[in-house]
Design a protein around this motif. Structure first.
Motif, PDB file in Angstrom:
ATOM      1  N   THR A 121      15.020  -1.221  -0.548  1.00 26.66           N
ATOM      2  CA  THR A 121      16.541  -0.875   0.109  1.00 26.66           C
ATOM      3  C   THR A 121      16.910  -1.863   0.911  1.00 26.66           C
ATOM      4  O   THR A 121      18.164  -2.001   0.931  1.00 26.66           O
ATOM      5  CB  THR A 121      16.075   0.564   0.856  1.00 26.66           C
ATOM      6  N   GLN A 122      16.070  -2.839   1.343  1.00 26.79           N
ATOM      7  CA  GLN A 122      16.597  -3.872   2.008  1.00 26.79           C
ATOM      8  C   GLN A 122      17.428  -4.957   1.377  1.00 26.79           C
ATOM      9  O   GLN A 122      18.302  -5.600   1.639  1.00 26.79           O
ATOM     10  CB  GLN A 122      15.699  -4.672   3.182  1.00 26.79           C
ATOM     11  N   ALA A 123      16.880  -5.059   0.189  1.00 27.14           N
ATOM     12  CA  ALA A 123      17.467  -5.849  -0.853  1.00 27.14           C
ATOM     13  C   ALA A 123      18.464  -5.392  -1.971  1.00 27.14           C
ATOM     14  O   ALA A 123      19.146  -5.929  -2.919  1.00 27.14           O
ATOM     15  CB  ALA A 123      16.114  -6.255  -1.915  1.00 27.14           C
ATOM     16  N   ASP A 124      18.796  -4.042  -1.729  1.00 25.20           N
ATOM     17  CA  ASP A 124      19.801  -3.293  -2.125  1.00 25.20           C
ATOM     18  C   ASP A 124      19.454  -3.045  -3.427  1.00 25.20           C
ATOM     19  O   ASP A 124      20.322  -2.652  -4.513  1.00 25.20           O
ATOM     20  CB  ASP A 124      21.267  -4.023  -2.315  1.00 25.20           C
ATOM     21  N   PHE A 125      18.098  -2.572  -3.636  1.00 21.50           N
ATOM     22  CA  PHE A 125      17.568  -1.924  -5.018  1.00 21.50           C
ATOM     23  C   PHE A 125      17.334  -0.508  -4.603  1.00 21.50           C
ATOM     24  O   PHE A 125      17.291  -0.177  -3.488  1.00 21.50           O
ATOM     25  CB  PHE A 125      16.263  -2.360  -5.535  1.00 21.50           C
ATOM     26  N   ALA A 126      17.356   0.326  -5.671  1.00 21.23           N
ATOM     27  CA  ALA A 126      17.007   2.080  -5.467  1.00 21.23           C
ATOM     28  C   ALA A 126      15.665   2.022  -4.990  1.00 21.23           C
ATOM     29  O   ALA A 126      14.765   1.208  -5.135  1.00 21.23           O
ATOM     30  CB  ALA A 126      17.131   2.676  -6.808  1.00 21.23           C
ATOM     31  N   PRO A 127      15.579   2.798  -3.845  1.00 19.78           N
ATOM     32  CA  PRO A 127      14.109   3.169  -3.376  1.00 19.78           C
ATOM     33  C   PRO A 127      13.206   3.664  -4.476  1.00 19.78           C
ATOM     34  O   PRO A 127      13.503   3.990  -5.616  1.00 19.78           O
ATOM     35  CB  PRO A 127      14.303   4.068  -2.369  1.00 19.78           C
ATOM     36  N   LEU A 128      11.773   3.583  -4.049  1.00 19.24           N
ATOM     37  CA  LEU A 128      10.819   4.078  -5.203  1.00 19.24           C
ATOM     38  C   LEU A 128      10.878   5.563  -5.425  1.00 19.24           C
ATOM     39  O   LEU A 128      11.425   6.300  -4.639  1.00 19.24           O
ATOM     40  CB  LEU A 128       9.521   4.314  -4.606  1.00 19.24           C
ATOM     41  N   LYS A 129      11.087   5.632  -6.795  1.00 21.48           N
ATOM     42  CA  LYS A 129      11.161   7.032  -7.422  1.00 21.48           C
ATOM     43  C   LYS A 129       9.763   7.905  -7.238  1.00 21.48           C
ATOM     44  O   LYS A 129       8.666   7.266  -7.084  1.00 21.48           O
ATOM     45  CB  LYS A 129      11.560   7.178  -8.794  1.00 21.48           C
ATOM     46  N   GLU A 130      10.043   9.412  -7.083  1.00 20.95           N
ATOM     47  CA  GLU A 130       8.734   9.876  -7.065  1.00 20.95           C
ATOM     48  C   GLU A 130       7.601   9.830  -8.218  1.00 20.95           C
ATOM     49  O   GLU A 130       6.375   9.807  -7.986  1.00 20.95           O
ATOM     50  CB  GLU A 130       9.035  11.568  -7.170  1.00 20.95           C
ATOM     51  N   LYS A 131       8.127   9.685  -9.442  1.00 24.63           N
ATOM     52  CA  LYS A 131       7.202   9.157 -10.407  1.00 24.63           C
ATOM     53  C   LYS A 131       6.648   7.837 -10.396  1.00 24.63           C
ATOM     54  O   LYS A 131       5.677   7.526 -10.566  1.00 24.63           O
ATOM     55  CB  LYS A 131       7.856   9.387 -11.939  1.00 24.63           C
ATOM     56  N   THR A 133      15.451  -4.916 -14.798  1.00 27.16           N
ATOM     57  CA  THR A 133      14.265  -5.384 -15.019  1.00 27.16           C
ATOM     58  C   THR A 133      13.762  -6.155 -13.805  1.00 27.16           C
ATOM     59  O   THR A 133      12.443  -6.129 -13.662  1.00 27.16           O
ATOM     60  CB  THR A 133      14.518  -6.455 -16.257  1.00 27.16           C
ATOM     61  N   MET A 134      14.299  -6.836 -13.080  1.00 26.16           N
ATOM     62  CA  MET A 134      13.919  -7.302 -11.642  1.00 26.16           C
ATOM     63  C   MET A 134      13.413  -6.243 -10.866  1.00 26.16           C
ATOM     64  O   MET A 134      11.989  -6.454 -10.308  1.00 26.16           O
ATOM     65  CB  MET A 134      15.082  -8.069 -10.955  1.00 26.16           C
ATOM     66  N   ARG A 135      13.814  -5.063 -10.493  1.00 29.52           N
ATOM     67  CA  ARG A 135      13.464  -4.122  -9.871  1.00 29.52           C
ATOM     68  C   ARG A 135      12.029  -3.210 -10.658  1.00 29.52           C
ATOM     69  O   ARG A 135      11.146  -3.250  -9.948  1.00 29.52           O
ATOM     70  CB  ARG A 135      14.520  -2.839  -9.649  1.00 29.52           C
ATOM     71  N   SER A 136      12.086  -3.368 -11.883  1.00 33.30           N
ATOM     72  CA  SER A 136      10.966  -2.785 -12.473  1.00 33.30           C
ATOM     73  C   SER A 136       9.813  -3.652 -12.230  1.00 33.30           C
ATOM     74  O   SER A 136       8.668  -3.134 -11.827  1.00 33.30           O
ATOM     75  CB  SER A 136      11.221  -2.471 -14.039  1.00 33.30           C
ATOM     76  N   ARG A 137       9.981  -5.131 -12.300  1.00 34.25           N
ATOM     77  CA  ARG A 137       8.873  -5.956 -12.202  1.00 34.25           C
ATOM     78  C   ARG A 137       8.428  -5.865 -10.632  1.00 34.25           C
ATOM     79  O   ARG A 137       7.324  -5.958 -10.406  1.00 34.25           O
ATOM     80  CB  ARG A 137       9.409  -7.275 -12.582  1.00 34.25           C
ATOM     81  N   ILE A 138       9.393  -5.792  -9.830  1.00 27.98           N
ATOM     82  CA  ILE A 138       8.905  -5.763  -8.234  1.00 27.98           C
ATOM     83  C   ILE A 138       8.025  -4.613  -7.994  1.00 27.98           C
ATOM     84  O   ILE A 138       7.085  -4.804  -7.374  1.00 27.98           O
ATOM     85  CB  ILE A 138      10.322  -5.820  -7.688  1.00 27.98           C
ATOM     86  N   VAL A 139       8.586  -3.613  -8.415  1.00 29.60           N
ATOM     87  CA  VAL A 139       7.804  -2.241  -8.424  1.00 29.60           C
ATOM     88  C   VAL A 139       6.453  -2.410  -8.982  1.00 29.60           C
ATOM     89  O   VAL A 139       5.511  -1.981  -8.528  1.00 29.60           O
ATOM     90  CB  VAL A 139       8.611  -1.106  -8.776  1.00 29.60           C
ATOM     91  N   ARG A 140       6.271  -2.765 -10.283  1.00 28.45           N
ATOM     92  CA  ARG A 140       5.080  -2.791 -10.952  1.00 28.45           C
ATOM     93  C   ARG A 140       3.774  -3.725 -10.196  1.00 28.45           C
ATOM     94  O   ARG A 140       2.999  -3.481 -10.001  1.00 28.45           O
ATOM     95  CB  ARG A 140       5.299  -3.265 -12.466  1.00 28.45           C
ATOM     96  N   ILE A 141       4.636  -4.954 -10.041  1.00 29.59           N
ATOM     97  CA  ILE A 141       3.661  -5.852  -9.390  1.00 29.59           C
ATOM     98  C   ILE A 141       3.536  -5.671  -7.912  1.00 29.59           C
ATOM     99  O   ILE A 141       2.405  -5.799  -7.501  1.00 29.59           O
ATOM    100  CB  ILE A 141       4.039  -7.523  -9.693  1.00 29.59           C
ATOM    101  N   GLY A 142       4.584  -5.408  -7.290  1.00 29.27           N
ATOM    102  CA  GLY A 142       4.567  -5.208  -5.866  1.00 29.27           C
ATOM    103  C   GLY A 142       3.455  -4.099  -5.447  1.00 29.27           C
ATOM    104  O   GLY A 142       2.805  -4.129  -4.426  1.00 29.27           O
ATOM    105  N   ALA A 143       3.412  -3.067  -6.421  1.00 27.73           N
ATOM    106  CA  ALA A 143       2.652  -1.887  -5.881  1.00 27.73           C
ATOM    107  C   ALA A 143       1.252  -2.515  -5.828  1.00 27.73           C
ATOM    108  O   ALA A 143       0.158  -1.752  -5.216  1.00 27.73           O
ATOM    109  CB  ALA A 143       2.733  -0.781  -6.833  1.00 27.73           C
ATOM    110  N   LYS A 144       0.640  -3.421  -6.435  1.00 32.23           N
ATOM    111  CA  LYS A 144      -0.607  -3.766  -6.631  1.00 32.23           C
ATOM    112  C   LYS A 144      -1.062  -4.710  -5.222  1.00 32.23           C
ATOM    113  O   LYS A 144      -2.133  -4.840  -4.857  1.00 32.23           O
ATOM    114  CB  LYS A 144      -0.851  -4.745  -7.658  1.00 32.23           C
ATOM    115  N   HIS A 145       0.141  -5.107  -4.485  1.00 29.11           N
ATOM    116  CA  HIS A 145      -0.100  -5.968  -3.313  1.00 29.11           C
ATOM    117  C   HIS A 145       0.543  -5.401  -1.963  1.00 29.11           C
ATOM    118  O   HIS A 145       0.132  -5.809  -0.923  1.00 29.11           O
ATOM    119  CB  HIS A 145       0.535  -7.329  -3.545  1.00 29.11           C
ATOM    120  N   ILE A 146       1.480  -4.374  -1.987  1.00 28.22           N
ATOM    121  CA  ILE A 146       2.176  -4.110  -0.900  1.00 28.22           C
ATOM    122  C   ILE A 146       2.047  -2.549  -0.819  1.00 28.22           C
ATOM    123  O   ILE A 146       2.215  -1.819  -1.554  1.00 28.22           O
ATOM    124  CB  ILE A 146       3.759  -4.608  -1.203  1.00 28.22           C
TER     125      ILE A 146
END
Length: 101
Positions: free
Chosen positions: A82-92, A59-72
């Motif tokens: 990857t530095q935080a040991d989460f899976a990298p962005l998926k193609e989808k 859930t943390m990763r999902s929120r990071i991706v969903r919200i982070g993509a708006k800003h980063i």
């Protein structure tokens, strides 16, 4: 009018601002949120509240991706994941959030 009687402006920033407005049934511009919209929102959120969760880290990763993509930018967010040991962005996710750019 004394300072005790002055209305306090609600914040429109932060993660809780939307939830506060919804709970009050008042949009940021001061207009009431239509009852049909509130009812549908509450119905769907009720369904979500009953959904089994897959784990905090997911859930943390999902929120990071969903919200982070708006800003980063994509490459930066991917590196941060990857530095935080989460899976990298998926193609989808790249296609959805970054338009496959």
């Amino acid at each position: 009018m004394t300072s005790e009687n002055k209305p306090v402006a609600e914040s429109t920033t932060g993660a809780d601002a939307i939830d506060v407005a919804i709970a009050k049934g008042i949009d940021f511009d001061g207009s009431p949120i239509p009852e049909a919209k509130l009812n549908l929102y509450n119905q769907v959120m009720g369904l979500e509240a009953g959904r089994q969760r897959s784990g905090v880290s997911n859930t943390m990763r999902s929120r990071i991706v969903r919200i982070g993509a708006k800003h980063i930018p994509q490459d930066e967010l991917n590196q941060m994941l990857t530095q935080a040991d989460f899976a990298p962005l998926k193609e989808k996710e790249i296609a959805f959030y970054y338009g496959g750019k």
